[in-house]
Scaffold this motif. Structure first.
Motif, PDB file in Angstrom:
ATOM      1  N   GLY A 267     -34.030 -68.057  59.648  1.00 12.38           N
ATOM      2  CA  GLY A 267     -33.580 -68.485  60.968  1.00 12.38           C
ATOM      3  C   GLY A 267     -34.518 -68.012  62.067  1.00 12.38           C
ATOM      4  O   GLY A 267     -34.867 -68.792  62.978  1.00 12.38           O
ATOM      5  N   ASP A 268     -34.949 -66.729  61.971  1.00  8.15           N
ATOM      6  CA  ASP A 268     -35.917 -66.229  62.962  1.00  8.15           C
ATOM      7  C   ASP A 268     -37.233 -66.989  62.889  1.00  8.15           C
ATOM      8  O   ASP A 268     -37.858 -67.283  63.925  1.00  8.15           O
ATOM      9  CB  ASP A 268     -36.151 -64.730  62.736  1.00  8.15           C
ATOM     10  CG  ASP A 268     -34.892 -63.911  63.001  1.00  8.15           C
ATOM     11  OD1 ASP A 268     -33.993 -64.436  63.697  1.00  8.15           O
ATOM     12  OD2 ASP A 268     -34.789 -62.783  62.479  1.00  8.15           O
ATOM     13  N   LEU A 269     -37.662 -67.308  61.631  1.00 10.15           N
ATOM     14  CA  LEU A 269     -38.911 -68.048  61.465  1.00 10.15           C
ATOM     15  C   LEU A 269     -38.810 -69.432  62.093  1.00 10.15           C
ATOM     16  O   LEU A 269     -39.750 -69.892  62.769  1.00 10.15           O
ATOM     17  CB  LEU A 269     -39.261 -68.150  59.978  1.00 10.15           C
ATOM     18  CG  LEU A 269     -40.534 -68.927  59.637  1.00 10.15           C
ATOM     19  CD1 LEU A 269     -41.758 -68.272  60.286  1.00 10.15           C
ATOM     20  CD2 LEU A 269     -40.725 -69.002  58.112  1.00 10.15           C
TER      21      LEU A 269
ATOM     22  N   VAL B 111     -40.235 -63.787  54.706  1.00  9.52           N
ATOM     23  CA  VAL B 111     -39.382 -64.785  54.043  1.00  9.52           C
ATOM     24  C   VAL B 111     -39.832 -65.019  52.617  1.00  9.52           C
ATOM     25  O   VAL B 111     -39.009 -65.090  51.694  1.00  9.52           O
ATOM     26  CB  VAL B 111     -39.398 -66.092  54.859  1.00  9.52           C
ATOM     27  CG1 VAL B 111     -38.794 -67.242  54.047  1.00  9.52           C
ATOM     28  CG2 VAL B 111     -38.636 -65.919  56.164  1.00  9.52           C
ATOM     29  N   ASP B 112     -41.139 -65.124  52.413  1.00 11.43           N
ATOM     30  CA  ASP B 112     -41.650 -65.290  51.052  1.00 11.43           C
ATOM     31  C   ASP B 112     -41.281 -64.103  50.179  1.00 11.43           C
ATOM     32  O   ASP B 112     -40.921 -64.261  48.999  1.00 11.43           O
ATOM     33  CB  ASP B 112     -43.161 -65.489  51.086  1.00 11.43           C
ATOM     34  CG  ASP B 112     -43.553 -66.815  51.729  1.00 11.43           C
ATOM     35  OD1 ASP B 112     -42.685 -67.721  51.767  1.00 11.43           O
ATOM     36  OD2 ASP B 112     -44.694 -66.936  52.211  1.00 11.43           O
ATOM     37  N   GLY B 113     -41.334 -62.920  50.757  1.00 13.72           N
ATOM     38  CA  GLY B 113     -40.988 -61.722  49.989  1.00 13.72           C
ATOM     39  C   GLY B 113     -39.513 -61.720  49.594  1.00 13.72           C
ATOM     40  O   GLY B 113     -39.167 -61.437  48.431  1.00 13.72           O
ATOM     41  N   TYR B 114     -38.645 -62.038  50.542  1.00 12.52           N
ATOM     42  CA  TYR B 114     -37.217 -62.061  50.224  1.00 12.52           C
ATOM     43  C   TYR B 114     -36.879 -63.199  49.270  1.00 12.52           C
ATOM     44  O   TYR B 114     -35.983 -63.070  48.425  1.00 12.52           O
ATOM     45  CB  TYR B 114     -36.390 -62.188  51.496  1.00 12.52           C
ATOM     46  CG  TYR B 114     -36.136 -60.852  52.172  1.00 12.52           C
ATOM     47  CD1 TYR B 114     -35.339 -59.882  51.566  1.00 12.52           C
ATOM     48  CD2 TYR B 114     -36.697 -60.560  53.417  1.00 12.52           C
ATOM     49  CE1 TYR B 114     -35.102 -58.659  52.180  1.00 12.52           C
ATOM     50  CE2 TYR B 114     -36.469 -59.333  54.036  1.00 12.52           C
ATOM     51  CZ  TYR B 114     -35.669 -58.384  53.416  1.00 12.52           C
ATOM     52  OH  TYR B 114     -35.438 -57.175  54.021  1.00 12.52           O
ATOM     53  N   ARG B 115     -37.590 -64.317  49.400  1.00 18.03           N
ATOM     54  CA  ARG B 115     -37.351 -65.429  48.479  1.00 18.03           C
ATOM     55  C   ARG B 115     -37.738 -65.031  47.050  1.00 18.03           C
ATOM     56  O   ARG B 115     -37.002 -65.316  46.089  1.00 18.03           O
ATOM     57  CB  ARG B 115     -38.120 -66.658  48.933  1.00 18.03           C
ATOM     58  CG  ARG B 115     -37.826 -67.886  48.062  1.00 18.03           C
ATOM     59  CD  ARG B 115     -38.522 -69.141  48.580  1.00 18.03           C
ATOM     60  NE  ARG B 115     -37.890 -69.633  49.802  1.00 18.03           N
ATOM     61  CZ  ARG B 115     -38.433 -69.592  50.997  1.00 18.03           C
ATOM     62  NH1 ARG B 115     -39.664 -69.060  51.155  1.00 18.03           N
ATOM     63  NH2 ARG B 115     -37.816 -70.059  52.054  1.00 18.03           N
ATOM     64  N   SER B 116     -38.860 -64.402  46.904  1.00 20.44           N
ATOM     65  CA  SER B 116     -39.283 -63.937  45.574  1.00 20.44           C
ATOM     66  C   SER B 116     -38.293 -62.909  45.039  1.00 20.44           C
ATOM     67  O   SER B 116     -37.921 -62.932  43.849  1.00 20.44           O
ATOM     68  CB  SER B 116     -40.685 -63.346  45.650  1.00 20.44           C
ATOM     69  OG  SER B 116     -41.615 -64.313  46.108  1.00 20.44           O
ATOM     70  N   GLN B 117     -37.859 -61.996  45.911  1.00 19.77           N
ATOM     71  CA  GLN B 117     -36.890 -60.989  45.485  1.00 19.77           C
ATOM     72  C   GLN B 117     -35.573 -61.633  45.067  1.00 19.77           C
ATOM     73  O   GLN B 117     -34.960 -61.225  44.065  1.00 19.77           O
ATOM     74  CB  GLN B 117     -36.657 -59.991  46.624  1.00 19.77           C
ATOM     75  CG  GLN B 117     -35.724 -58.845  46.238  1.00 19.77           C
ATOM     76  CD  GLN B 117     -35.526 -57.875  47.397  1.00 19.77           C
ATOM     77  OE1 GLN B 117     -36.071 -58.074  48.476  1.00 19.77           O
ATOM     78  NE2 GLN B 117     -34.756 -56.823  47.163  1.00 19.77           N
ATOM     79  N   ALA B 118     -35.124 -62.651  45.820  1.00 21.62           N
ATOM     80  CA  ALA B 118     -33.876 -63.335  45.464  1.00 21.62           C
ATOM     81  C   ALA B 118     -34.000 -64.054  44.132  1.00 21.62           C
ATOM     82  O   ALA B 118     -33.075 -64.042  43.305  1.00 21.62           O
ATOM     83  CB  ALA B 118     -33.490 -64.317  46.576  1.00 21.62           C
TER      84      ALA B 118
ATOM     85  N   ILE C  29     -27.222 -59.694  49.355  1.00 21.02           N
ATOM     86  CA  ILE C  29     -27.841 -59.064  50.536  1.00 21.02           C
ATOM     87  C   ILE C  29     -29.213 -59.671  50.815  1.00 21.02           C
ATOM     88  O   ILE C  29     -29.572 -59.974  51.963  1.00 21.02           O
ATOM     89  CB  ILE C  29     -27.942 -57.544  50.331  1.00 21.02           C
ATOM     90  CG1 ILE C  29     -26.532 -56.930  50.256  1.00 21.02           C
ATOM     91  CG2 ILE C  29     -28.737 -56.888  51.447  1.00 21.02           C
ATOM     92  CD1 ILE C  29     -26.528 -55.458  49.889  1.00 21.02           C
ATOM     93  N   SER C  30     -30.000 -59.872  49.736  1.00 17.11           N
ATOM     94  CA  SER C  30     -31.329 -60.472  49.907  1.00 17.11           C
ATOM     95  C   SER C  30     -31.222 -61.883  50.459  1.00 17.11           C
ATOM     96  O   SER C  30     -31.988 -62.285  51.348  1.00 17.11           O
ATOM     97  CB  SER C  30     -32.077 -60.481  48.574  1.00 17.11           C
ATOM     98  OG  SER C  30     -32.265 -59.165  48.091  1.00 17.11           O
ATOM     99  N   ILE C  31     -30.276 -62.642  49.934  1.00 22.98           N
ATOM    100  CA  ILE C  31     -30.112 -64.014  50.429  1.00 22.98           C
ATOM    101  C   ILE C  31     -29.664 -64.004  51.883  1.00 22.98           C
ATOM    102  O   ILE C  31     -30.100 -64.839  52.695  1.00 22.98           O
ATOM    103  CB  ILE C  31     -29.104 -64.764  49.533  1.00 22.98           C
ATOM    104  CG1 ILE C  31     -29.707 -64.974  48.142  1.00 22.98           C
ATOM    105  CG2 ILE C  31     -28.705 -66.096  50.144  1.00 22.98           C
ATOM    106  CD1 ILE C  31     -28.757 -65.602  47.147  1.00 22.98           C
ATOM    107  N   ARG C  32     -28.809 -63.045  52.219  1.00 22.24           N
ATOM    108  CA  ARG C  32     -28.363 -62.968  53.608  1.00 22.24           C
ATOM    109  C   ARG C  32     -29.539 -62.637  54.528  1.00 22.24           C
ATOM    110  O   ARG C  32     -29.719 -63.258  55.593  1.00 22.24           O
ATOM    111  CB  ARG C  32     -27.255 -61.917  53.717  1.00 22.24           C
ATOM    112  CG  ARG C  32     -26.508 -61.951  55.038  1.00 22.24           C
ATOM    113  CD  ARG C  32     -25.399 -60.913  55.014  1.00 22.24           C
ATOM    114  NE  ARG C  32     -24.496 -61.168  53.904  1.00 22.24           N
ATOM    115  CZ  ARG C  32     -23.587 -60.290  53.484  1.00 22.24           C
ATOM    116  NH1 ARG C  32     -23.504 -59.094  54.074  1.00 22.24           N
ATOM    117  NH2 ARG C  32     -22.770 -60.603  52.502  1.00 22.24           N
TER     118      ARG C  32
ATOM    119  N   GLU D 184     -44.976 -65.574  63.701  1.00 24.25           N
ATOM    120  CA  GLU D 184     -44.648 -66.580  62.692  1.00 24.25           C
ATOM    121  C   GLU D 184     -45.263 -66.239  61.345  1.00 24.25           C
ATOM    122  O   GLU D 184     -44.611 -66.353  60.295  1.00 24.25           O
ATOM    123  CB  GLU D 184     -45.143 -67.947  63.169  1.00 24.25           C
ATOM    124  CG  GLU D 184     -44.874 -69.076  62.184  1.00 24.25           C
ATOM    125  CD  GLU D 184     -45.487 -70.387  62.642  1.00 24.25           C
ATOM    126  OE1 GLU D 184     -45.255 -71.400  61.952  1.00 24.25           O
ATOM    127  OE2 GLU D 184     -46.205 -70.378  63.662  1.00 24.25           O
ATOM    128  N   ALA D 185     -46.473 -65.816  61.361  1.00 23.83           N
ATOM    129  CA  ALA D 185     -47.134 -65.450  60.098  1.00 23.83           C
ATOM    130  C   ALA D 185     -46.445 -64.263  59.449  1.00 23.83           C
ATOM    131  O   ALA D 185     -46.212 -64.245  58.226  1.00 23.83           O
ATOM    132  CB  ALA D 185     -48.600 -65.142  60.363  1.00 23.83           C
TER     133      ALA D 185
END
Length: 534
Positions: A280-282, A412-419, A270-273, A405-406
């Motif tokens: 994609g939004d970024l 994105v950084d948060g989800y990447r760390s969570q993943a 789910i996090s990766i999704r 964007e910021a």
């Protein structure tokens, strides 16, 4: 070289030798030459009379030998005790499958086809010494065994085994040896049957021995083919893996509570999704930022080249006063030049000055004619105003897009760390899951094998095995040996052969001359006369 002499001759007085004297002379000649008629050459016999003649000459010897041999055969035949043979047939099959220890629950049971080696193995199992010892003990054969003279001599030659073995054990050994000689075990060709026969003087004993043998053989077959301690082993393994399974499940639950995850793989997915969606939004936001910046630069360029006001009306007007003044000025200068030329030469300095002034006046006139007065009417440029408005909106939108964007980059950084964290958690959780799954598989495997072992034990206890008694032993009603009629026929044939052999041997060893031809062959001379015996 044998010297030949005439046996029938006349003396000096002319008298003829008497027959008695003739026979004595022949005897002396044989003694002198030390010849035996057994080594002398005989006239070859080819007629039936020559073969039958020895039977008449030695008829008494042949008749006596025939009667003696036949009487001996009859006596031995009637003295041999009757022996009764019982038989049992054992069917070897492969209906009961052997369990296979495999992690795959769908593995079929092993049911190999019956081979010749299997039949031979069962035959050797029937002949095994320990089985025969049990049969001897159960049937009481050790109490019925009797030591013969030949067996006593054999023991003496082999070193007196009876001195080192107790009497009871010695009787058992002798009974086992006798049973092994009387027992015949052989597989029937092109069948799955094994024929077992046993012969003894007691029909009840023959049937009883085979019944005991078949019963003990089934027990030995079960004991040989079963795995000892299989049920206990599978029970212990089942309990051991049940405890491991419980321990693995407790570790898995504790890990989930400590890390706040239930299904790390699903949460990571789910996090990766979501990470992919926000990335994609970024990327879209960054593309819009770049697009807006490019649009702003384009608008700034357009603003630089677009005037703020536009000329709405342009009118061209001539200056008649100035034109008139310039024309009169030119005319005056030309008049002065003409007056000076009348007085002075063209290269005079005043004339040249006037010419220069005339040229300047004409140039000013031409310039004035070419550049009339312009009257322009201007107004505000709407395009410039629109560009300014769009530029303001794009700058505002750019500020909003950069803020978006910021924010997206932080998400994105948060989800990447969570993943990444969930990835580490998933590896640990997957390891715990594998341990639990392995323990569960082993637990289920050994549970199934425990049940199979229990079924195998139940089948063994009920004698449901791969061998069965196809034909039970019965008490034989008729003896199997001796075959008296056959023995008498063979005895008669043996008596005939012995009597004929003795007759022909005696005739061959007899050195008597029987025919004149034998005398002629032996003496190498002609016989003039012969006298009959009677």
């Amino acid at each position: 070289m044998v010297e030949t002499r005439p046996l029938y001759s006349c003396s000096d007085s002319g008298n003829v030798l008497q027959p008695f004297e003739l026979l004595m002379a022949i005897r002396r000649l044989m003694e002198e030459q030390s010849l035996e008629l057994i080594n002398a050459a005989r006239l070859p016999s080819h007629s039936l009379r020559d073969w039958v003649a020895p039977c008449f000459r030695h008829g008494r010897l042949m008749i006596v030998s025939f009667l003696v041999v036949l009487a001996g055969v009859i006596l031995v035949t009637w003295m041999i005790p009757a022996r009764y043979e019982a038989q049992v047939k054992i069917l070897v099959k492969r209906e009961r499958a052997d369990p296979v220890v495999n992690l795959d629950p769908n593995t079929p049971l092993s049911t190999p086809s019956l081979t010749e080696e299997d039949l031979n193995s069962e035959v050797e199992l029937l002949k095994s010494r320990d089985l025969l010892e049990k049969v001897v003990a159960a049937s009481g054969l050790d109490t019925q065994v009797k030591q013969s003279f030949l067996s006593s001599v054999s023991e003496v030659i082999e070193g007196h085994p009876g001195e080192q073995v107790p009497p009871s054990q010695l009787r058992t050994v002798r009974a086992v040896r006798t049973l092994a000689k009387s027992l015949n075990v052989e597989p029937l060709r092109k069948t799955k049957l094994i024929l077992v026969t046993y012969e003894s003087t007691d029909p009840q004993l023959s049937a009883r021995v085979l019944q005991t043998l078949s019963h003990l053989y089934l027990e030995k077959h079960v004991a040989v083919h079963r795995v000892p301690g299989a049920l206990d082993f599978f029970q212990n393994q089942t309990e051991q893996y049940r405890q491991r399974l419980l321990q693995a499940q407790r570790q898995l639950d504790g890990f989930g509570r400590e890390n706040g995850v239930v299904a790390a793989s699903m949460e990571k997915e789910i996090s990766i999704r979501k990470l992919a969606d926000f990335e994609g939004d970024l990327q879209k936001t960054r593309a819009r930022v770049a697009e807006t910046e490019q649009r702003i630069r384009t608008l700034e360029q357009l603003e630089a080249v677009t005037p703020e006001r536009l000329t709405t009306q342009v009118r061209k007007l001539d200056n008649p006063v100035l034109m008139q003044h310039l024309k009169s000025n030119v005319l005056d200068l030309e008049m002065k030049r003409s007056e000076l030329l009348n007085k002075f030469t063209p290269d005079y300095r005043l004339v040249k000055d006037i010419e220069v002034q005339i040229a300047q006046a004409r140039e000013a006139l031409v310039k004035e004619e070419n550049n009339p007065l312009h009257e322009e009417t201007t107004d505000r440029n709407t395009t410039h105003e629109w560009i300014k408005g769009e530029l303001a909106k794009e700058r505002t939108e750019l500020t909003a897009l950069r803020a978006e964007e910021a924010a997206s980059a932080r998400v994105v950084d948060g989800y990447r760390s969570q993943a990444q964290q969930l990835n580490q958690t998933e590896m640990i959780q997957q390891d715990l899951l594998r341990s639990a799954k392995l323990a569960e598989d082993n637990f289920l495997l050994y549970s199934r094998k425990q049940e199979e072992a229990r079924i195998q034990d139940a089948l063994d206890q009920r004698r449901i095995v791969n061998v069965s008694i196809a034909e039970e032993p019965t008490v034989p009603a008729l003896p199997s040996s001796p075959h008296r009629a056959l023995n008498l026929a063979l005895g008669g044939l043996l008596a005939c052969l012995v009597s004929l052999g003795l007759g022909y041997t005696a005739d061959y060893l007899d050195s008597t001359f029987r025919t004149p031809q034998e005398v002629e062959v032996f003496l190498n001379t002609h016989v003039l006369a012969s006298l009959p015996k009677n």
